[in-house]
Write an enzyme that holds these catalytic residues in place. Sequence first.
Site: not given
Length: 258
Positions: A112, A132
């Site tokens: 990210e 995740e």
Amino acid sequence: MTGEATQKVLVTREDAVLIVTINRPESRNAIDRETSLALAEAMDQLDSDPALSLAILTGAGAHFCAGMDLKAFVAGERVELPGRGLAGMTQSPPTKPLIAAVEGYALAGGFEIALACDLIVASETARFGLPEAKRGLIAGSGGLVRLPERMPRQIAMECALTGRMIPAVEAERWGLINRLSASGAALDTAKSLAAEIAQNAPLSLAASKEIVAQAGRWPEETLWPRQNEILERVIASQDAREGATAFAEKRPPVWKGR
């Protein structure tokens, strides 16, 4: 070259390029709160210094970044910064261009962070991923928003739902990577790209980034007025006059960032 250092982030300067290194190789450059604060300070330095045109973000050792430091998270640290996000930049990236130079893993929050950069240079042995969902979480630091803007939506969806790692060669095929380098050469390749960019006017670079990054979200009726507002700022700058003068005089321009 001049340099400044904190324990967890190293900042050096090469001409108009700021090089920012996450310096926690023992934890695959995972981000704790202190690291987020130091990275936010480096991004502020980039934006506040008119002599700087852009920055390169990289990681010390074998990896770019493995994401949030889960030990720090379990210990109660709030790793994200209010209004700025993970690493002090995923929610509010700098206004000037930022290149990610990736070796090894760029996983979870590390991916990210790379996606919050404007350009990605990666070693052929680099690996990207948003795992995740495997941990009962989601990629909440911009990955689910930015990834489908950088590659086909169906492939981004697959990556988010499976959590699989994407080899750099595949990432390049999907258009996620600007330059693919030999193993260990990502930073040098990023420096070459940065040197090419830094030949251009700093205000023009920042304005071009702003339009490319945001125009797709502007309502159609405001698109031209917003672009023209940015254009007028650039046209009125000292650097715009310098660029025209240097062209007429057949010499390299000397940019001031004003």
